[in-house]
Design an enzyme around this catalytic site. Structure first.
Site, short mmCIF file in Angstrom:
data_model
loop_
_atom_site.label_atom_id
_atom_site.label_comp_id
_atom_site.label_asym_id
_atom_site.label_seq_id
_atom_site.Cartn_x
_atom_site.Cartn_y
_atom_site.Cartn_z
N GLU A 56 0.82 -1.22 0.00
CA GLU A 56 0.00 0.00 0.00
C GLU A 56 0.85 1.27 0.00
OE1 GLU A 56 -0.20 -2.45 2.24
OE2 GLU A 56 -2.09 -3.46 1.74
N HIS A 107 -14.24 -0.87 3.56
CA HIS A 107 -14.21 -1.72 4.76
C HIS A 107 -13.84 -0.91 6.00
CE1 HIS A 107 -14.27 -4.54 1.48
NE2 HIS A 107 -14.43 -5.55 2.30
N ARG A 165 -18.44 -2.07 3.95
CA ARG A 165 -18.61 -3.40 3.38
C ARG A 165 -20.07 -3.84 3.40
NH1 ARG A 165 -18.38 -8.73 6.03
NH2 ARG A 165 -17.98 -10.28 4.41
#
Lengths: 314, 278
Positions: A56, A107, A165
């Protein structure tokens, strides 16, 4: 009311639609395209989709580099990794040079569910809020999520978008609905207290309002989809009108919407503010809906806080 | 000696003079790495890069990122020599309200292609710039200078994987391999060598050179351009503090400013070297 849909689903769909109109839009992911729903974009525009693998930090830097050349990169991963792991990269490579990078963080919050605390980010709004110039949008439903993506493409500068989510109700399917970065939305009028909600808690705030009405309590409901820059005007005017505020968010009560509202009102209109959210603890595993009940992130939990706020009114 | 080589050696010495002056004026900053990489910057900005100080935002320009942002006294001296801003700015390096920040700020400083300083990050941005050229079928090239200490950052290896995976042959990584970092020798603190076998295993074309030798730098940059299908890394073996006798190969001069006496000596040594070039 339409079927329930997760804001991450709307994110993926919006990217694919907007990608067709704007060739500068480029999407990056970190091995989570199926989960973040950037796969919808990938299927349509494989030449403008780049998987960065489970890395990331590099992804945020690549996004920064792309932005310096005029691309509009959407860097996508879970909120935990976008805001948590990559905080330094987001701050120094994106925030400091104020680059036109859009971060699609999915999420977020405890509705990640079964994966548990390591993946349930209740701190991302707090982290992102401390970066000068960062826009933070936390949509309440699929319609607002789509609008957020559209607005982020038009806005020049870094934007952090928070998606969930869990499939949630569509609450903004009204002809008068209008999304503008930095503008709160008055969802319902009220005179005794103002419930300031963000993300999936907006629907719960509206339900709480009905429950309170039955008890003779009149609550206004404001949807703060943009946590930064926050709509000071709507908060101050509603604080003046109702004299008490309850904030509600799927986030730690430290650093998020609750903090932003307190900072906005303190010194200007210091009415009682009660913060509803995750009470400075880590999440845990379980089905998302059960966790929402466990942490009282529901209408009943909001009603409790409203009564506390009312008891504090002078 | 070839006139071009003499000219570049003079420019490298001017960069060193500017860097030392900036650090002396600031009473802080990082001379060691600025001096080790001065020859590389001279070759890039005065031979290799397709850049025009009159058009610092030209979308087709070559890009350079100083990922080891603390070495910016060298970059600032280079950009001033190239004409991006007035050389007198070097005197207010790191001063409150001055143009030249302690680490490069792309928003404020003309000619800086990426803000950098938090180590490991500039290289990833370079990957993004190179990727963008591939997407848009542009011809510009991207050069990134990292430190050998910097290569201890995990993000560097993430970017090494990325550049190889996406076949970024328009990207050239230069490692300023001066062998020293704040706490001592890189090989003692946390060994990062050997670069060659590691980078080759990651799918890179690797060229090892004497990074203080102008001819070798120019030749490596030319070879990097010819290599297609994979990115090139130039492992530039350099001497930290190069050009100032008492700073050479001393970890202590990583981030320290010379006092007046030391400054005078440094300037005198550098000028003496420059005047001897012909």
């Amino acid at each position: 009311m339409a079927d329930k849909i997760a804001t991450r689903e709307a994110y993926g769909n919006a990217l694919a639609e907007i990608g067709a109109l704007n060739k500068d839009v480029v999407v990056l992911d970190a091995d989570l395209a199926e989960a973040t729903k950037t796969i919808t974009f990938k299927k349509k525009f494989p030449d403008r989709f780049f998987d960065c693998g489970i890395a990331e930090n590099n992804m945020m830097g690549v996004a920064a580099g792309l932005a310096t050349t005029g691309k509009i990169p959407f860097a996508s991963t879970f909120a935990m990794f976008a805001a948590g792991r990559s905080f330094d990269q987001v701050r120094n490579s994106i925030g400091y040079p104020h680059l036109n990078v859009k971060i699609g963080a999915t999420h977020a919050g405890i509705t990640v569910g079964e994966d548990g605390a390591t993946h349930q980010c209740n701190e991302d709004i707090g982290l992102m809020r401390t970066i000068p110039g960062m826009v933070i949008i936390n949509p309440s439903d699929a319609i607002e999520a789509r609008c957020a993506v559209e607005a982020a493409v038009k806005y020049v500068g870094p934007v952090y978008m928070r998606f969930g989510r869990l499939a949630v109700s569509v609450i903004n399917d009204k002809p008068e609905y209008k999304f503008e970065i930095g503008k709160g939305i008055r969802m319902a009028e009220g005179s005794d207290v103002t419930i300031v909600a963000t993300g999936i808690m907006v629907e719960q705030a509206l339900i709480a309002r009905e429950m309170l009405l039955a008890e003779g309590i009149s609550a206004a409901v404001i949807n703060i989809h943009t946590i930064k820059p926050i709509d000071k005007e709507i908060l101050i005017s509603s604080a003046q009108q109702t004299g008490a505020i309850v904030t509600t968010e799927e986030h730690n009560i430290i650093g998020g919407l609750g903090s932003a509202v307190c900072e906005t009102l303190a010194g200007v209109c210091p009415v009682p503010v009660v913060r509803h959210g995750i009470e400075d603890e880590f999440g845990k595993s379980g089905p998302a809906k059960e966790l929402l009940e466990h942490y009282k992130l529901n209408a009943a939990g909001i009603c409790e806080k409203v009564k506390l706020a009312l008891s504090m009114k002078m | 000696m070839d006139n071009k080589i003499i000219e570049l050696k003079k420019i490298a010495t001017e960069i060193r003079l500017g860097a030392v002056e900036a650090v002396y004026s600031a009473k802080s900053g990082h001379p060691g790495g600025a001096l080790s990489s001065a020859d590389i910057l001279a070759c890039l900005y005065f031979s290799e890069l397709n850049v025009n100080p009159a058009m610092p935002d030209d979308p087709n320009r070559d890009r350079f990122i100083l990922s080891k942002g603390h070495s910016c006294p060298g970059l600032y001296a280079t950009l001033a020599l190239k004409g991006y801003f007035d050389r007198k700015e070097l005197k207010s390096f790191r001063h409150t309200g001055a143009l030249l920040q302690g680490h490069p700020d792309m928003k404020a400083i003309r000619g800086v292609d990426m803000s950098a300083g938090s180590l490991g990050q500039g290289f990833s941005a370079g990957c993004g710039m190179a990727l963008s050229a591939k997407i848009s079928e542009k011809d510009y090239r991207t050069y990134v200078l990292i430190g050998d200490g910097e290569s201890q950052e995990g993000q560097i290896w993430e970017a090494i994987m990325f550049a190889s995976h996406y076949k970024l042959d328009n990207l050239c990584l230069i490692i300023d391999n001066n062998g020293l970092q704040i706490d001592g020798k890189v090989s003692d603190v946390m060994n990062t060598m050997p670069y060659e076998s590691k980078l080759e295993a990651f799918g890179w074309n690797v060229i090892t050179i004497d990074g203080n030798n102008i001819e070798e730098i120019l030749s490596a940059l030319a070879k990097a351009k010819e290599c297609k299908g994979k990115p090139t890394a130039i492992v530039a073996k350099t001497i930290k503090g190069k050009g100032v006798s008492f700073m050479e190969d001393q970890a202590g001069w990583h981030g320290k400013a010379p006092n007046e006496e030391q400054y005078t000596q440094a300037v005198s040594e550098l000028n003496e070297y420059k005047n001897g070039l012909n």
